[in-house]
Design a protein around this motif. Structure first.
Motif, mmCIF file in Angstrom:
data_model
loop_
_atom_site.group_PDB
_atom_site.id
_atom_site.type_symbol
_atom_site.label_atom_id
_atom_site.label_comp_id
_atom_site.label_asym_id
_atom_site.label_seq_id
_atom_site.Cartn_x
_atom_site.Cartn_y
_atom_site.Cartn_z
ATOM 1 N N LEU A 17 37.994 55.160 8.326
ATOM 2 C CA LEU A 17 38.281 54.066 7.392
ATOM 3 C C LEU A 17 39.602 53.366 7.701
ATOM 4 C CD1 LEU A 17 37.137 55.645 3.997
ATOM 5 C CD2 LEU A 17 35.949 53.962 5.389
ATOM 6 N N VAL A 56 42.035 52.692 4.764
ATOM 7 C CA VAL A 56 41.530 51.999 3.568
ATOM 8 C C VAL A 56 41.058 53.036 2.551
ATOM 9 C CG1 VAL A 56 39.832 50.355 2.703
ATOM 10 C CG2 VAL A 56 40.881 49.997 4.944
ATOM 11 N N SER A 57 41.292 52.750 1.264
ATOM 12 C CA SER A 57 40.873 53.663 0.204
ATOM 13 C C SER A 57 39.359 53.840 0.204
ATOM 14 C CB SER A 57 41.329 53.135 -1.156
ATOM 15 O OG SER A 57 40.821 53.942 -2.194
ATOM 16 N N SER A 86 37.432 54.270 -2.240
ATOM 17 C CA SER A 86 36.778 53.556 -3.346
ATOM 18 C C SER A 86 36.415 52.120 -2.970
ATOM 19 C CB SER A 86 37.688 53.556 -4.569
ATOM 20 O OG SER A 86 38.908 52.881 -4.279
ATOM 21 N N LYS A 87 37.003 51.581 -1.909
ATOM 22 C CA LYS A 87 36.721 50.200 -1.500
ATOM 23 C C LYS A 87 35.617 50.115 -0.455
ATOM 24 C CE LYS A 87 41.421 48.544 -2.434
ATOM 25 N NZ LYS A 87 42.618 47.851 -1.879
ATOM 26 N N ALA A 88 35.076 51.239 -0.040
ATOM 27 C CA ALA A 88 34.033 51.239 0.985
ATOM 28 C C ALA A 88 32.678 50.940 0.355
ATOM 29 C CB ALA A 88 33.999 52.590 1.699
ATOM 30 N N ASP A 89 31.999 49.900 0.866
ATOM 31 C CA ASP A 89 30.660 49.495 0.405
ATOM 32 C C ASP A 89 29.668 49.798 1.530
ATOM 33 O OD1 ASP A 89 28.542 48.456 -0.912
ATOM 34 O OD2 ASP A 89 29.096 46.354 -0.621
ATOM 35 N N ASN A 143 31.355 48.030 4.673
ATOM 36 C CA ASN A 143 32.307 46.949 4.438
ATOM 37 C C ASN A 143 33.502 47.547 3.703
ATOM 38 O OD1 ASN A 143 33.546 44.488 4.167
ATOM 39 N ND2 ASN A 143 32.350 43.869 2.381
ATOM 40 N N PHE A 144 34.643 47.661 4.403
ATOM 41 C CA PHE A 144 35.857 48.182 3.775
ATOM 42 C C PHE A 144 37.010 47.251 4.168
ATOM 43 C CE2 PHE A 144 34.774 50.156 7.688
ATOM 44 C CZ PHE A 144 35.916 50.501 8.382
ATOM 45 N N PRO A 145 37.164 46.142 3.388
ATOM 46 C CA PRO A 145 38.142 45.095 3.728
ATOM 47 C C PRO A 145 39.504 45.671 4.057
ATOM 48 C CG PRO A 145 36.882 44.510 1.773
ATOM 49 C CD PRO A 145 36.532 45.919 2.094
#
Length: 428
Positions: free
Chosen positions: A23, A26-27, A29-32, A43-45
């Motif tokens: 990741l 990236v957190s 919780s932000k992973a889609d 998708n993990f902006p």
């Protein structure tokens, strides 16, 4: 533009594929995450990862675990074999795109099948609960009936025992003070006149005994229920309160002005609270576009079209994305014969639908495909309303074009075809 991640850890067995994607800080919780039987993506902006799989997998027996700074896929193979590579080789962009579309179609069909099975299972469980409740009620009813039968049998046995005791001869020579039946319910009056058998039988007062029996039997009867009271009606009238917001019973009083005044009051309250730095959230019914939309629908059903227009306009002022309010306001204008305004609202609604659907298709193709039937139905209604307004203004050619567009969206609708034929006849 997102940063494309091309690195992953790939291992496999003959039955499963294991893919680990970092990741990059990236957190979790932000992973889609999205996956179908031939494609996976994360998708993990500001990062983005995707992979077209070399062979098909079973989505129902696959999973993705997010944690420890990475996403770990465990994918079940459809055919037990070694892939040697995660991605397919020797495939051009056109075939790859076609492969993705087919996989998305299969995924959509699988999701719909799961929803249908879930609904069937829910109905079966509901039916099972109803059957269990009915069985409990039947058992309780049978228990009560058995108790009634047992009580009736006990009462009949007590009466028979009492009758039998009356026919037995007296053998004691002393005065009988009290005679008590086996049932333990009735007491006979004392007898003190004579001691012989004949005189004892003559002293029994049968009328008094029968009266006592009837009295005890009356106690066992269920009390009679009183007759229901007569129904009546109460008429209430309300005095006008001007522009002060009131309950639903008063909404028929000068509704357009009242809603305008109410919205202005809400904005003034909001502005004053911000100036004083003491802002408090407004109540739902003071600044809630959904509430205003529902009020507009209620006014439309009751025939109060001007009040419905005001409610829909207020909702759009708070949230312009409520396309249904534009479509419903156009229907109100059509009822009030404001044809030009109806055409403007219909045109704006059609443009908003196209933009909204395109944005949804880019963001979530599966959701866009699911919402397409509802979107087509709404566009058909709007096209027909605009066509009706154009026909009233004498623009038959433009009205006919709208009807043809509606028929393209709903080719099975015979009523649309019949109306189109009537317009063609009127044009000729």
């Amino acid at each position: 533009m997102p940063l494309l991640v091309k690195s992953e850890d790939f291992t496999e067995t003959t039955q499963r594929v294991f893919v680990s994607v970092p990741l990059n800080g990236v957190s979790a919780s932000k992973a889609d995450i999205y996956a179908n039987d031939a494609y996976i993506k994360i998708n993990f902006p500001p990062f983005f990862y995707e992979a077209d799989l070399a062979h098909l997998i079973d989505p129902d027996d696959s999973e993705a675990i997010v944690g420890n700074g990475c996403v770990k896929f465990s994918l079940k193979k459809v055919h037990e074999e070694l892939w040697t590579s995660l991605r397919p080789s020797n495939i051009n962009a056109i075939d790859l795109k076609s492969r993705r579309l087919e996989a998305e179609a299969r995924e959509l069909k699988r999701v719909e099948e799961q929803k249908r099975n879930k609904a069937i299972k829910k109905r079966e469980e509901h039916y099972k609960l109803i059957q269990e409740q009915l069985n409990v009620e039947r058992a309780e009813k049978a228990r009560v009936e058995n108790l009634k039968i047992e009580e009736k049998r006990a009462a009949e046995e007590a009466i028979q025992t009492w009758k039998a005791s009356l026919t037995q001869p007296e053998t004691t020579a002393t005065t009988h003070a009290v005679k008590k039946l086996d049932s333990g319910i009735f007491d006979l009056p004392p007898e003190s006149k004579a001691e012989s058998d004949d005189s004892d039988e003559d002293c029994i007062n049968m009328d008094e005994i029968r009266a006592k029996v009837r009295k005890q039997l009356d106690k066992l009867k269920a009390p009679e229920k009183p007759n229901p009271r007569q129904s009546g009606s109460i008429n209430c009238t309300f005095t006008s309160r001007g522009l002060i917001p009131t309950t639903t019973a008063r909404e028929s009083e000068d509704v357009p002005a009242k809603w305008t005044h109410r919205i202005n009051q809400a904005w003034e309250k909001d502005s004053k609270a911000r100036r004083d730095n003491l802002y408090e959230p407004l109540k739902d019914d003071e600044k809630n576009p959904i509430f205003l939309r529902d009020k507009g629908n209620a006014f439309f059903k009751s025939g109060n079209f001007q009040a419905a227009i005001n409610a829909f306009s207020a909702a759009l002022a708070l949230d312009r994305s409520l396309i249904i309010c534009l479509a419903n306001r156009a229907a109100c204008h059509l009822k009030m014969e404001s044809y030009q305004t109806c055409i403007s609202d219909c045109t704006e609604a059609l443009e908003a639908i196209e933009l909204s659907h395109e944005a949804l298709a880019e963001r979530d193709p599966v959701a866009a495909a699911e919402s397409e039937p509802k979107m087509k139905l709404l566009k058909v209604k709007i096209c027909v309303r605009r066509a009706a307004a154009l026909a009233k203004l004498g623009q038959i050619h433009n009205a006919l074009m709208d009807y043809k567009r509606a028929i393209e969206l709903d080719p099975q609708n015979e009523m649309l075809k019949e109306d189109a034929r009537k317009l063609e006849a009127a044009q000729s």
